[in-house]
Motif scaffolding. Sequence first.
Motif, PDB file in Angstrom:
ATOM      1  N   VAL A 218       0.831  -1.202   0.000  1.00 22.05           N
ATOM      2  CA  VAL A 218       0.000   0.000   0.000  1.00 22.05           C
ATOM      3  C   VAL A 218       0.868   1.255   0.000  1.00 22.05           C
ATOM      4  O   VAL A 218       1.908   1.314   0.643  1.00 22.05           O
ATOM      5  N   THR A 219       0.416   2.273  -0.764  1.00 16.78           N
ATOM      6  CA  THR A 219       1.098   3.567  -0.838  1.00 16.78           C
ATOM      7  C   THR A 219       0.331   4.549   0.050  1.00 16.78           C
ATOM      8  O   THR A 219      -0.513   4.133   0.841  1.00 16.78           O
ATOM      9  N   THR A 220       0.610   5.851  -0.107  1.00 17.30           N
ATOM     10  CA  THR A 220      -0.264   6.859   0.498  1.00 17.30           C
ATOM     11  C   THR A 220      -0.785   7.768  -0.610  1.00 17.30           C
ATOM     12  O   THR A 220      -1.045   8.946  -0.394  1.00 17.30           O
ATOM     13  N   VAL A 221      -0.923   7.181  -1.804  1.00 13.65           N
ATOM     14  CA  VAL A 221      -1.501   7.933  -2.926  1.00 13.65           C
ATOM     15  C   VAL A 221      -3.015   7.739  -2.882  1.00 13.65           C
ATOM     16  O   VAL A 221      -3.497   6.604  -2.932  1.00 13.65           O
ATOM     17  N   SER A 222      -3.737   8.842  -2.779  1.00 14.11           N
ATOM     18  CA  SER A 222      -5.195   8.778  -2.650  1.00 14.11           C
ATOM     19  C   SER A 222      -5.843   8.194  -3.904  1.00 14.11           C
ATOM     20  O   SER A 222      -5.364   8.410  -5.017  1.00 14.11           O
ATOM     21  N   GLY A 223      -6.933   7.466  -3.716  1.00 17.48           N
ATOM     22  CA  GLY A 223      -7.681   6.970  -4.877  1.00 17.48           C
ATOM     23  C   GLY A 223      -8.515   5.753  -4.564  1.00 17.48           C
ATOM     24  O   GLY A 223      -8.479   5.229  -3.453  1.00 17.48           O
ATOM     25  N   PHE A 224      -9.275   5.319  -5.564  1.00 15.48           N
ATOM     26  CA  PHE A 224     -10.104   4.122  -5.414  1.00 15.48           C
ATOM     27  C   PHE A 224      -9.307   2.906  -5.859  1.00 15.48           C
ATOM     28  O   PHE A 224      -8.616   2.952  -6.868  1.00 15.48           O
ATOM     29  N   ASN A 225      -9.431   1.816  -5.128  1.00 18.28           N
ATOM     30  CA  ASN A 225      -8.851   0.544  -5.556  1.00 18.28           C
ATOM     31  C   ASN A 225      -9.969  -0.316  -6.113  1.00 18.28           C
ATOM     32  O   ASN A 225     -11.058  -0.362  -5.554  1.00 18.28           O
ATOM     33  N   ARG A 226      -9.669  -0.983  -7.221  1.00 15.96           N
ATOM     34  CA  ARG A 226     -10.658  -1.893  -7.787  1.00 15.96           C
ATOM     35  C   ARG A 226      -9.943  -3.150  -8.269  1.00 15.96           C
ATOM     36  O   ARG A 226      -8.727  -3.283  -8.066  1.00 15.96           O
ATOM     37  N   ALA A 227     -10.663  -4.057  -8.899  1.00 18.74           N
ATOM     38  CA  ALA A 227     -10.083  -5.349  -9.270  1.00 18.74           C
ATOM     39  C   ALA A 227      -8.791  -5.211 -10.076  1.00 18.74           C
ATOM     40  O   ALA A 227      -7.860  -5.968  -9.873  1.00 18.74           O
ATOM     41  N   GLY A 228      -8.705  -4.239 -10.966  1.00 20.49           N
ATOM     42  CA  GLY A 228      -7.534  -4.123 -11.834  1.00 20.49           C
ATOM     43  C   GLY A 228      -6.379  -3.339 -11.244  1.00 20.49           C
ATOM     44  O   GLY A 228      -5.324  -3.204 -11.882  1.00 20.49           O
ATOM     45  N   THR A 229      -6.517  -2.791 -10.049  1.00 18.23           N
ATOM     46  CA  THR A 229      -5.447  -1.971  -9.460  1.00 18.23           C
ATOM     47  C   THR A 229      -4.214  -2.834  -9.190  1.00 18.23           C
ATOM     48  O   THR A 229      -4.339  -3.946  -8.679  1.00 18.23           O
ATOM     49  N   ASN A 230      -3.039  -2.326  -9.557  1.00 17.32           N
ATOM     50  CA  ASN A 230      -1.782  -3.043  -9.318  1.00 17.32           C
ATOM     51  C   ASN A 230      -1.641  -3.329  -7.812  1.00 17.32           C
ATOM     52  O   ASN A 230      -1.636  -2.392  -7.003  1.00 17.32           O
ATOM     53  N   PRO A 231      -1.543  -4.614  -7.421  1.00 15.19           N
ATOM     54  CA  PRO A 231      -1.502  -4.918  -5.985  1.00 15.19           C
ATOM     55  C   PRO A 231      -0.271  -4.370  -5.261  1.00 15.19           C
ATOM     56  O   PRO A 231      -0.272  -4.304  -4.028  1.00 15.19           O
ATOM     57  N   PHE A 232       0.757  -3.940  -5.999  1.00 14.02           N
ATOM     58  CA  PHE A 232       1.947  -3.371  -5.352  1.00 14.02           C
ATOM     59  C   PHE A 232       1.900  -1.832  -5.304  1.00 14.02           C
ATOM     60  O   PHE A 232       2.838  -1.199  -4.830  1.00 14.02           O
ATOM     61  N   PHE A 233       0.821  -1.273  -5.823  1.00 15.40           N
ATOM     62  CA  PHE A 233       0.640   0.189  -5.754  1.00 15.40           C
ATOM     63  C   PHE A 233      -0.804   0.493  -5.376  1.00 15.40           C
ATOM     64  O   PHE A 233      -1.492   1.225  -6.073  1.00 15.40           O
ATOM     65  N   LEU A 234      -1.232  -0.068  -4.269  1.00 13.08           N
ATOM     66  CA  LEU A 234      -2.611   0.146  -3.826  1.00 13.08           C
ATOM     67  C   LEU A 234      -2.759   1.557  -3.252  1.00 13.08           C
ATOM     68  O   LEU A 234      -1.877   2.043  -2.539  1.00 13.08           O
ATOM     69  N   HIS A 235      -3.859   2.193  -3.602  1.00 14.43           N
ATOM     70  CA  HIS A 235      -4.133   3.541  -3.096  1.00 14.43           C
ATOM     71  C   HIS A 235      -4.496   3.483  -1.620  1.00 14.43           C
ATOM     72  O   HIS A 235      -5.084   2.513  -1.148  1.00 14.43           O
ATOM     73  N   ARG A 236      -4.182   4.572  -0.923  1.00  9.13           N
ATOM     74  CA  ARG A 236      -4.540   4.636   0.478  1.00  9.13           C
ATOM     75  C   ARG A 236      -4.717   6.097   0.873  1.00  9.13           C
ATOM     76  O   ARG A 236      -3.919   6.949   0.466  1.00  9.13           O
ATOM     77  N   GLU A 237      -5.731   6.365   1.686  1.00 10.09           N
ATOM     78  CA  GLU A 237      -5.976   7.738   2.141  1.00 10.09           C
ATOM     79  C   GLU A 237      -5.148   7.984   3.391  1.00 10.09           C
ATOM     80  O   GLU A 237      -5.138   7.161   4.305  1.00 10.09           O
ATOM     81  N   LEU A 238      -4.481   9.148   3.418  1.00 11.73           N
ATOM     82  CA  LEU A 238      -3.719   9.506   4.620  1.00 11.73           C
ATOM     83  C   LEU A 238      -4.666  10.129   5.640  1.00 11.73           C
ATOM     84  O   LEU A 238      -4.685  11.336   5.842  1.00 11.73           O
ATOM     85  N   THR A 239      -5.481   9.280   6.230  1.00 10.76           N
ATOM     86  CA  THR A 239      -6.406   9.761   7.251  1.00 10.76           C
ATOM     87  C   THR A 239      -5.695   9.726   8.600  1.00 10.76           C
ATOM     88  O   THR A 239      -4.566   9.255   8.705  1.00 10.76           O
ATOM     89  N   ASP A 240      -6.354  10.194   9.623  1.00 11.00           N
ATOM     90  CA  ASP A 240      -5.764  10.213  10.951  1.00 11.00           C
ATOM     91  C   ASP A 240      -6.886  10.202  11.970  1.00 11.00           C
ATOM     92  O   ASP A 240      -7.977  10.689  11.686  1.00 11.00           O
ATOM     93  N   ALA A 241      -6.608   9.665  13.160  1.00 10.64           N
ATOM     94  CA  ALA A 241      -7.665   9.581  14.175  1.00 10.64           C
ATOM     95  C   ALA A 241      -8.116  10.951  14.656  1.00 10.64           C
ATOM     96  O   ALA A 241      -9.204  11.101  15.183  1.00 10.64           O
ATOM     97  N   SER A 242      -7.283  11.976  14.470  1.00  9.32           N
ATOM     98  CA  SER A 242      -7.680  13.320  14.914  1.00  9.32           C
ATOM     99  C   SER A 242      -8.546  14.026  13.868  1.00  9.32           C
ATOM    100  O   SER A 242      -9.017  15.135  14.089  1.00  9.32           O
ATOM    101  N   MET A 243      -8.769  13.378  12.733  1.00 10.07           N
ATOM    102  CA  MET A 243      -9.533  13.997  11.641  1.00 10.07           C
ATOM    103  C   MET A 243     -11.017  14.108  12.016  1.00 10.07           C
ATOM    104  O   MET A 243     -11.612  13.128  12.457  1.00 10.07           O
ATOM    105  N   GLN A 244     -11.580  15.279  11.840  1.00 10.52           N
ATOM    106  CA  GLN A 244     -13.011  15.467  12.131  1.00 10.52           C
ATOM    107  C   GLN A 244     -13.836  14.468  11.343  1.00 10.52           C
ATOM    108  O   GLN A 244     -13.523  14.179  10.183  1.00 10.52           O
ATOM    109  N   GLU A 245     -14.931  14.018  11.950  1.00  9.26           N
ATOM    110  CA  GLU A 245     -15.717  12.966  11.318  1.00  9.26           C
ATOM    111  C   GLU A 245     -16.216  13.382   9.930  1.00  9.26           C
ATOM    112  O   GLU A 245     -16.230  12.584   8.994  1.00  9.26           O
ATOM    113  N   ARG A 246     -16.586  14.644   9.795  1.00  9.78           N
ATOM    114  CA  ARG A 246     -17.097  15.151   8.510  1.00  9.78           C
ATOM    115  C   ARG A 246     -16.023  15.020   7.414  1.00  9.78           C
ATOM    116  O   ARG A 246     -16.296  14.578   6.302  1.00  9.78           O
ATOM    117  N   VAL A 247     -14.786  15.381   7.755  1.00 10.88           N
ATOM    118  CA  VAL A 247     -13.682  15.304   6.791  1.00 10.88           C
ATOM    119  C   VAL A 247     -13.351  13.844   6.507  1.00 10.88           C
ATOM    120  O   VAL A 247     -13.135  13.446   5.359  1.00 10.88           O
TER     121      VAL A 247
END
Length: 273
Positions: A218-247
């Motif tokens: 997994v990377t920290t590049v934002s995006g949607f993962n789907r069946a065809g996404t390269n398994p060695f470059f999976l998208h991931r959101e840089l979220t955090d526990a301090s992030m407001q629920e709305r965000v």
Amino acid sequence: MLFYYLGYSRTRNLLLRLKHQPVARFVTYHDLPPEVVGQFRAHLHFLRRNTNVVSLDDFLGGRLTSGKMNVVITFDDGYKSWVRVAVPMLLELGLPATFFVSSGFVGLTAEGETEFVRSKLLSQPDDSGKLTGGLGIEDLKQIVQSGFTVGGHTVNHCDLAEQGDEDRLRYEIAEDKRRLEQITGKPVAYFAYPTGKYVNPKIRLADVLKESGYKGAVTTVSGFNRAGTNPFFLHRELTDASMQERVFRARVLGNYDAVRSLKRGMRRVFHQR
Ligand SMILES: [Zn+2]
């Protein structure tokens, strides 16, 4: 007018995609100090109510739903708060998750931990006192025995973009995997690039990961993962526990993606002129 048009069509495309093809969003957490525990709980409740939370195995095995957003929950580095806060809460809510561990941060003395945090985890050494410390060997075993997935994150939280010594780089990846497997007694199949750096100018990191026996990363590049996404470059959101629920909700559901792509589109339009 253009704003509205691009925004609308992008949003409509996202919704159509969600309706027909399963997509997954990956979220990221690190340490969970006391001040963010309430917010973290709110995030998990939101995920349980509104999304389909799956393990990384489920994602790569295609076991997803097309009616809701699929979500993979991940944690990076190896903090003590995982066993105090995250594991009990995830078990209570019945949610799977993957914990990416830098094995060099496991089982250290208090001084060793402070040094590891200062020199390898933080860009701001002054923040070291705010962290909950590292996992013990028994903590790591407990995470796996509780049914969660443990993944690799290099021995020393290595900057894989900067490391020019190929032997050193291979050691950081393969030795970390070996140590984690030795402690947990389970195969370690997934990897998270430390600080999201997945490109080395000289060495193809995905090849090193494959040769070490990894099945995905997994990377920290934002995006949607789907069946065809390269398994060695999976998208991931840089979220955090301090992030407001709305965000947090917007990041999980991809509501900001339309704005981001609109900005990119507008930049292109102006460059053409
Ligand atoms: Zn990390």
